[in-house]
Write an enzyme that holds these catalytic residues in place. Structure first.
Site, short mmCIF file in Angstrom:
data_model
loop_
_atom_site.label_atom_id
_atom_site.label_comp_id
_atom_site.label_asym_id
_atom_site.label_seq_id
_atom_site.Cartn_x
_atom_site.Cartn_y
_atom_site.Cartn_z
N HIS A 259 0.84 -1.20 0.00
CA HIS A 259 0.00 0.00 0.00
C HIS A 259 0.88 1.26 0.00
O HIS A 259 0.76 2.12 -0.88
CB HIS A 259 -0.92 -0.02 1.23
CG HIS A 259 -1.79 1.20 1.35
ND1 HIS A 259 -3.09 1.24 0.90
CD2 HIS A 259 -1.55 2.43 1.86
CE1 HIS A 259 -3.60 2.44 1.13
NE2 HIS A 259 -2.68 3.19 1.72
N GLU A 260 1.76 1.34 0.99
CA GLU A 260 2.64 2.53 1.07
C GLU A 260 3.54 2.59 -0.17
O GLU A 260 3.87 3.67 -0.64
CB GLU A 260 3.46 2.53 2.36
CG GLU A 260 2.64 2.55 3.66
CD GLU A 260 1.63 3.69 3.76
OE1 GLU A 260 1.91 4.79 3.24
OE2 GLU A 260 0.55 3.47 4.36
N GLU A 289 -4.77 7.65 -2.75
CA GLU A 289 -5.26 6.35 -2.28
C GLU A 289 -5.64 5.45 -3.45
O GLU A 289 -5.60 4.23 -3.33
CB GLU A 289 -6.43 6.52 -1.31
CG GLU A 289 -6.06 7.19 0.02
CD GLU A 289 -4.95 6.47 0.81
OE1 GLU A 289 -4.74 5.26 0.59
OE2 GLU A 289 -4.28 7.14 1.63
ZN ZN Z 1 -2.83 5.23 2.06
#
Ligand code: ZN
Length: 494
Positions: A259-260, A289
């Site tokens: 995710h990061e 996001e």
């Molecule tokens: Zn995030």
């Protein structure tokens, strides 16, 4: 006026912000506990200096001197537009209030960490009440004609009001609720092999390997540990990410890192031409996001992504040597209501966001008081997911966002899910199916497509402009619902 003066001014603002961000990074990763007060003071000083520059008479002068100057290049024009927006939003906020707010939220975050560790909501409550009071006061200075929550939303997602988010989320809920319901009647998939002991050192090695696979550049970034994973730095050459390790289950850290890593890839691929302007960041949190959730879920929870690299899993963690790729794939895609947002599966994740969106909105309309927040949280968890948190650490205290004063951030995650599926649909039409690209390990083609269509522009376009330019449509919930339906009806034989 020579535009060199404007460039120099922007460059100084960027330097101040960069220094403040590095201090933030240090505080959350390496700094000794007793450094909190001195770090908070330095961060507040640096941020306030930058804030003062953004609302100064000089800034006002730049805006009027260059606003109608056709000779400015596109980057300067877009920069000036962004500076003007910030100026208009911030010019009425008293400097003293701003500095108090930054000092307060820096401390609040550290108090939250302890409160979460000790499962003690009451110790954090006065800080949260004060943060909300600060936000109400500042929102009135920014734009008193809008609802407070809509003003706060604009910090993260420009131009999409809460009413529109409401209807998008309603559509999302209608699409996923029946899927979650049907899956709840199916037999739980076996993931017993995912529990055991997974040494932190090996998980870190695995994380770096995976970052390399997806195309996050460790020469322009680094991976550290923190209580709550985050991405910070100065694009494109110093973009740092963090994770936390759970030695009992590799999935938690693995998908946090991916995710990061998605956030990191976005920032690392912003055009270097935007350095030293306010545009050298992702355009807004929902687009950010969309990139992180795209890597974490749509790409890295796809069986074809794992096919070429699955041996590596068994090599590092022998527990997996005797389980098939199919079992592994099912183990990383189990749908079931759970307590922790960041560990939630793709489907129920959206319910975690809708819950937070509704609660934070109510905190600002006055329909909900902080003293009742814990009960309201637990009630909504029961209503949306059918489970109740046994502790506040697994409930209302789990996220850092409210502690750091980020109200209006949460919707970005579900909007990101929606946008991500729109982007992927377009990408597949242009450069090949995900099945092909992932099986052939052509993550480079995916990264290049994202770079050319999204990343390189930094903050030059708004989210709605980007979606229009890339997908030639408005925001559309259908692609993500179609993706969920197709993926999970196969996985759960529905
Ligand atoms: Zn995030």
């Amino acid at each position: 006026m020579d535009d060199k003066i404007l460039r120099k001014y922007m460059s100084r603002m960027c330097d101040l912000n960069h220094a403040a961000e590095l201090m933030q990074w240090d505080l959350k990763t390496k700094a000794p506990k007793n450094a909190l007060d001195t770090h908070a003071a330095t961060i507040a000083t640096l941020s306030t200096e930058s804030f003062k520059m953004s609302v100064s008479d000089e800034m006002k002068g730049f805006i009027s001197a260059f606003e109608n100057d056709d000779k400015l290049d596109n980057i300067l024009k877009a920069s000036l537009k962004d500076l003007k927006r910030t100026y208009e939003r911030s010019k009425n906020i008293p400097e003293k209030l701003y500095k108090e707010y930054i000092t307060h939220t820096t401390k609040s975050e550290m108090v939250w960490e302890d409160a979460k560790r000790n499962n003690d909501f009451e110790s954090f409550r006065p800080y949260l009440e004060k943060t909300i009071a600060f936000n109400k006061e500042m929102a009135a200075y920014i734009d008193s004609s809008k609802s407070i929550y809509d003003v706060l939303l604009d910090n993260f997602e420009t131009g999409i009001p809460s009413d529109q988010i409401n209807s998008l989320f309603e559509e999302l809920k209608q699409g996923i609720a029946p899927l979650i319901e049907s899956i709840s009647h199916k037999e739980r998939m076996d993931d017993s092999k995912f529990y055991g002991h997974f040494e932190k050192r090996k998980q870190k090695e695995f994380a770096e390997y995976m970052l390399n696979v997806i195309g996050y550049d460790l020469k322009s970034g680094r991976l550290d540990e923190s209580e709550h994973p985050f991405t910070i730095g100065r694009a494109p050459y110093d973009v740092r990410i963090t994770t936390r390790y759970d030695e009992k289950d590799i999935r938690s850290s693995l998908f946090c890192v991916l995710h990061e890593g998605g956030h990191g890839i976005y920032e690392q691929n912003i055009s270097p031409a935007l350095i030293k302007t306010p545009l050298a960041v992702g355009t807004c949190m929902s687009i950010h996001e969309s990139q992180s959730r795209l890597y974490e879920n749509i790409l890295c929870k796809n069986i074809n992504f794992w096919e070429p690299i699955y041996d590596k899993v068994g090599e590092l963690f022998p527990q997996f040597k005797d389980i098939s790729l199919d079992t592994f794939y099912r183990g990383i895609n189990i749908v079931e209501p759970s307590l922790i947002r960041v560990d939630a599966d793709e489907l129920t994740y959206n319910m975690h966001i809708i819950l937070r969106f509704e609660l934070e909105k109510a905190l600002f309309t006055g329909d909900l008081q902080v003293k009742d927040l814990r009960e309201a949280w637990n009630e909504k968890m029961k209503e949306y997911l059918g489970i109740e948190p046994p502790t506040d650490a697994q409930g209302v205290l789990q996220d850092c966002h409210w502690a750091e004063g980020s109200f209006g951030y949460f919707p970005s995650y579900a909007l990101g899910n929606i946008y991500g599926a729109q982007f992927v649909t377009k990408m597949e039409a242009e450069v090949g199916t995900l099945e092909y690209l992932l099986k052939e390990q052509r993550l480079d083609i995916i990264k290049d497509w994202l770079k050319n269509n999204i990343h390189r522009f930094g903050k030059m376009k708004t989210s709605t402009q980007l979606i229009q330019d890339v997908c030639k449509t408005d925001i559309d919930v259908k692609p993500i619902i179609d993706y969920y339906k197709s993926k999970y009806s196969k996985l759960y034989s529905m």
